[in-house]
Scaffold this motif. Sequence first.
Motif, PDB file in Angstrom:
ATOM      1  N   UNK B  97       0.805  -1.131   0.200  1.00 56.35           N
ATOM      2  CA  UNK B  97       0.000   0.082  -0.057  1.00 56.35           C
ATOM      3  C   UNK B  97       0.712   1.232   0.114  1.00 56.35           C
ATOM      4  N   UNK B  98       0.182   2.329  -0.828  1.00 61.91           N
ATOM      5  CA  UNK B  98       0.882   3.778  -0.474  1.00 61.91           C
ATOM      6  C   UNK B  98       1.226   3.962   0.865  1.00 61.91           C
ATOM      7  N   UNK B  99       2.661   4.446   1.232  1.00 57.95           N
ATOM      8  CA  UNK B  99       2.985   4.844   2.471  1.00 57.95           C
ATOM      9  C   UNK B  99       2.945   3.609   3.741  1.00 57.95           C
ATOM     10  N   UNK B 100       2.867   2.268   3.161  1.00 57.73           N
ATOM     11  CA  UNK B 100       2.711   1.332   4.133  1.00 57.73           C
ATOM     12  C   UNK B 100       4.290   1.292   4.971  1.00 57.73           C
ATOM     13  N   UNK B 101       5.178   1.886   4.529  1.00 55.65           N
ATOM     14  CA  UNK B 101       6.193   1.692   5.403  1.00 55.65           C
ATOM     15  C   UNK B 101       6.079   2.581   6.572  1.00 55.65           C
ATOM     16  N   UNK B 102       5.065   3.624   6.617  1.00 60.70           N
ATOM     17  CA  UNK B 102       4.670   4.320   7.941  1.00 60.70           C
ATOM     18  C   UNK B 102       3.663   3.856   8.708  1.00 60.70           C
ATOM     19  N   UNK B 103       3.136   2.702   8.279  1.00 62.47           N
ATOM     20  CA  UNK B 103       1.932   2.014   9.114  1.00 62.47           C
ATOM     21  C   UNK B 103       2.577   0.654   9.710  1.00 62.47           C
ATOM     22  N   UNK B 104       3.833   0.444   9.613  1.00 66.78           N
ATOM     23  CA  UNK B 104       4.272  -0.689  10.336  1.00 66.78           C
ATOM     24  C   UNK B 104       3.924  -0.569  12.014  1.00 66.78           C
ATOM     25  N   UNK B 105       3.973  -1.480  12.403  1.00 68.52           N
ATOM     26  CA  UNK B 105       3.461  -1.357  14.003  1.00 68.52           C
ATOM     27  C   UNK B 105       4.571  -0.884  14.694  1.00 68.52           C
ATOM     28  N   UNK B 106       4.500   0.187  15.326  1.00 70.25           N
ATOM     29  CA  UNK B 106       5.972   0.802  15.983  1.00 70.25           C
ATOM     30  C   UNK B 106       6.259   0.260  17.152  1.00 70.25           C
ATOM     31  N   UNK B 107       5.307  -0.701  17.835  1.00 74.78           N
ATOM     32  CA  UNK B 107       6.082  -1.344  18.969  1.00 74.78           C
ATOM     33  C   UNK B 107       6.070  -2.732  19.075  1.00 74.78           C
ATOM     34  N   UNK B 146      19.639 -10.187  10.430  1.00 75.41           N
ATOM     35  CA  UNK B 146      19.583  -9.945  11.795  1.00 75.41           C
ATOM     36  C   UNK B 146      18.690  -8.652  12.192  1.00 75.41           C
ATOM     37  N   UNK B 147      18.213  -8.053  11.295  1.00 76.01           N
ATOM     38  CA  UNK B 147      17.236  -7.009  11.110  1.00 76.01           C
ATOM     39  C   UNK B 147      15.831  -7.315  11.849  1.00 76.01           C
ATOM     40  N   UNK B 148      15.603  -8.412  11.706  1.00 76.33           N
ATOM     41  CA  UNK B 148      14.243  -9.027  12.115  1.00 76.33           C
ATOM     42  C   UNK B 148      14.013  -8.597  13.515  1.00 76.33           C
ATOM     43  N   UNK B 149      14.947  -8.370  14.230  1.00 83.01           N
ATOM     44  CA  UNK B 149      14.509  -8.211  15.762  1.00 83.01           C
ATOM     45  C   UNK B 149      14.591  -6.449  15.702  1.00 83.01           C
ATOM     46  N   UNK B 150      14.515  -5.671  14.949  1.00 82.46           N
ATOM     47  CA  UNK B 150      14.662  -4.390  14.945  1.00 82.46           C
ATOM     48  C   UNK B 150      13.193  -3.823  15.213  1.00 82.46           C
ATOM     49  N   UNK B 151      12.857  -2.618  15.591  1.00 86.68           N
ATOM     50  CA  UNK B 151      11.850  -1.993  15.787  1.00 86.68           C
ATOM     51  C   UNK B 151      11.878  -0.950  14.412  1.00 86.68           C
ATOM     52  N   UNK B 152      10.742  -0.527  13.884  1.00 82.87           N
ATOM     53  CA  UNK B 152      10.486   0.349  12.618  1.00 82.87           C
ATOM     54  C   UNK B 152      11.435   1.420  13.001  1.00 82.87           C
ATOM     55  N   UNK B 153      11.305   2.223  14.258  1.00 81.88           N
ATOM     56  CA  UNK B 153      12.046   3.212  14.314  1.00 81.88           C
ATOM     57  C   UNK B 153      13.624   3.308  14.304  1.00 81.88           C
ATOM     58  N   UNK B 154      14.000   2.047  14.252  1.00 83.04           N
ATOM     59  CA  UNK B 154      15.343   1.827  14.287  1.00 83.04           C
ATOM     60  C   UNK B 154      15.889   1.612  12.856  1.00 83.04           C
ATOM     61  N   UNK B 155      14.784   1.676  11.907  1.00 85.68           N
ATOM     62  CA  UNK B 155      15.125   1.506  10.538  1.00 85.68           C
ATOM     63  C   UNK B 155      15.007   2.708   9.736  1.00 85.68           C
ATOM     64  N   UNK B 156      15.783   3.109   8.407  1.00 85.68           N
ATOM     65  CA  UNK B 156      15.526   4.070   7.499  1.00 85.68           C
ATOM     66  C   UNK B 156      14.513   3.711   6.991  1.00 85.68           C
ATOM     67  N   UNK B 157      13.860   4.970   6.167  1.00 84.14           N
ATOM     68  CA  UNK B 157      12.875   4.852   5.054  1.00 84.14           C
ATOM     69  C   UNK B 157      12.987   3.579   4.075  1.00 84.14           C
ATOM     70  N   UNK B 158      13.981   3.550   3.494  1.00 86.15           N
ATOM     71  CA  UNK B 158      14.144   2.629   2.466  1.00 86.15           C
ATOM     72  C   UNK B 158      14.439   1.286   3.345  1.00 86.15           C
ATOM     73  N   UNK B 159      14.872   1.152   4.329  1.00 85.04           N
ATOM     74  CA  UNK B 159      14.877  -0.425   5.073  1.00 85.04           C
ATOM     75  C   UNK B 159      13.313  -0.696   5.416  1.00 85.04           C
ATOM     76  N   UNK B 160      12.379   0.201   5.804  1.00 79.42           N
ATOM     77  CA  UNK B 160      11.311  -0.096   6.295  1.00 79.42           C
ATOM     78  C   UNK B 160      10.411  -0.337   4.810  1.00 79.42           C
TER      79      UNK B 160
END
Lengths: 350, 328
Positions: B97-107, B146-160
């Motif tokens: 979806x458009x903008x989906x990277x900003x709708x990942x669950x932040x917690x 190893x990034x599977x254990x990261x939270x969304x805020x720890x990733x850049x836009x491209x990574x998200x």
Amino acid sequence: MYRAGYIGLERLERMTKEEYLVKVENLYKWFPVRRSIIEAIIKGEKIYVKAVDGISFAIRRGEIFVLAGESGSGKTTTGKVLVGLEEPTRGRIFYDGMDISRIKLSDWKKIGLRRKIQMIFQDPYEGLNPRQKIVDIIAEPLIVNRVVSSKREAEEKVLKILEEVKLTPPEEFAYRYPHQLSGGQRQRVSVARAMVLEPEFVVADEPVSMVDASIRASILDLLIYFREKGVTYLYITHDLATARYVGDNIAIMYLGKIVERGPVEKVVSEPQHPYTRALVSSIPVPDPKYAKEKKRLELRGEIPTAVNPPRGCRLHPRCPFAMDICSKSEPPEVDIGGGHSVSCWLYSRS
Amino acid sequence: MKTSVLEVEDLYVHYFTDTGVVRAVDGASLEVDRGELVALVGESGSGKTTLAYAIMRLVPPPGRIVKGRIILGGIEVLELPEEDIRKLRWKKVSMIFQGAMNSLNPVMRVGDQIVEVLLYHEAIDDIEEGRKRARELFRLVGLDPERIDSYPHELSGGQKQRVVIAMALALNPDLVIADEPTTGLDVTTQAKIMDTIREIQREIGISVLLITHDLPLVAEVADRVYVMYAGKIVETSDVEKIFYKPRHPYTRGLIGAVPSHIGPKKKLVALPGEPPDLRYPPPGCRFHPRCSLAMPICREKEPPLSSRDPRDYVSCWLYRPREAGEND
């Protein structure tokens, strides 16, 4: 038509007000990072986001000067400092020969700067008050700056500027609300609001990035129309294709610094700095055959934060050509001819 | 023979709003073959995103699929009960979806968000298997496993955005619909993300329907192109024909309005006017009020398609001179 982008700081300092309208010398804009008191005590010194970290440039009268870069480069912050939305941390800004960096933002109106310097924002959807009619939106700066003495005079000026931005017939558009206009028409209203004061200098921050492709060119042509009437621009963008369409000279920013500058045509067609090369080669080209053959220069990773920018050349951790010296000391700006200059160790003999 | 993973036939999707019926998709047909990257290009309000939502059967109210057929890998999507549709999503077709990277669950750790999708669709037996699959997916989309254990805020836009792509691929769908997958990302990041999508698409033979307004991006990645204007597909052909021999005046106009940073600097010509309000679309050809070549018939009758080939046609009276003349 316009001469060199590269001037060199020494030469820049000697430039007279006949040669430029806006001159920026060693401009810095740092934003303090908020921390808890305990953190501040333990860690000591303050931390800053170094959004703009020592840049110099001059904009000639009647020129469209492009400041290009990706998010986090500091281009928008620079624009905000120039229109008086942010105070510079350090550095000098000359406007028409006057050092305005020492003038308090609250005094800008008194000396007429608020009228002479205007800004056009990116988002035509957020920038306009939805409860105001177009006529009131455009008349507001006239009234605030006491340019008109009566409501009728204001209205006359509004109708005239609507005609100029091709929202015709103006009587029809003046009494509408923003939601009754399309995105392209709203951006015309933003242009009208900036131009109604007959400014000398306009900072246009990504003015077409949210406008549909079929009408983008008409907004750009509108900017060019006002340039012909004497307006000087700082055009801020990430889009080198539109930059090339409107711009005269360009400066490419990366992490708060200018890495390359020169006439737009030269910088875009013969980019030299590895960052500019990566940027230019990443732009999609509306030509399928060319697109298939083109070689891209790739940088590692993504742009780091401007809190602790890398030492030396800021690009070195991502640069495929990085040498020893790049991580140690900052590259000087080198004139490579034709008004084109680049700040990269590949170009200086040391 | 080529096999299509998606066929949309004469689809109508309208929004029944308080102020009138918005004819967002008004008789659109398209096909996507196995292993193809097809672009659906249009400006804001052209109906392209509504069309994508219809394929997923996710048109939000007051929108409704009025008529038409959608066939996804042989299955008639519009005839399925809601229950079965849910199983189809992600497995047969998934959407970025458009903008989906900003709708990942932040917690929630990004890997767990993928495991959740896998669990919901009973694609895995236990969480450990899910984490293994998440790592594989991360590798596929160019992320450090190893990034599977990261939270969304720890990733850049491209990574998200890469996480979102990994999620879309989680259940091995035949078709991924990508709605403006790189909008809001920087150009250098955008180029890398599109490369990744292209590589994966070739590697695992998946089909992609790319929904975008960005014509240069289309030139760079698409095999075939559908051009949508005011709820209708006005032209389609392979990517080179679209760019080198555009036929519809809208397509031609669009290409002439887009600046390029290479080649001779050309004068750009903006299309006059604006797209119509889809509550009151103009009669005849919907583009005629903006078309410099409009003839009398264009104001009266809708133009037929120039050919029966669903992969190569234009809908414009200029290409039906005899009929156009007769009505003059």
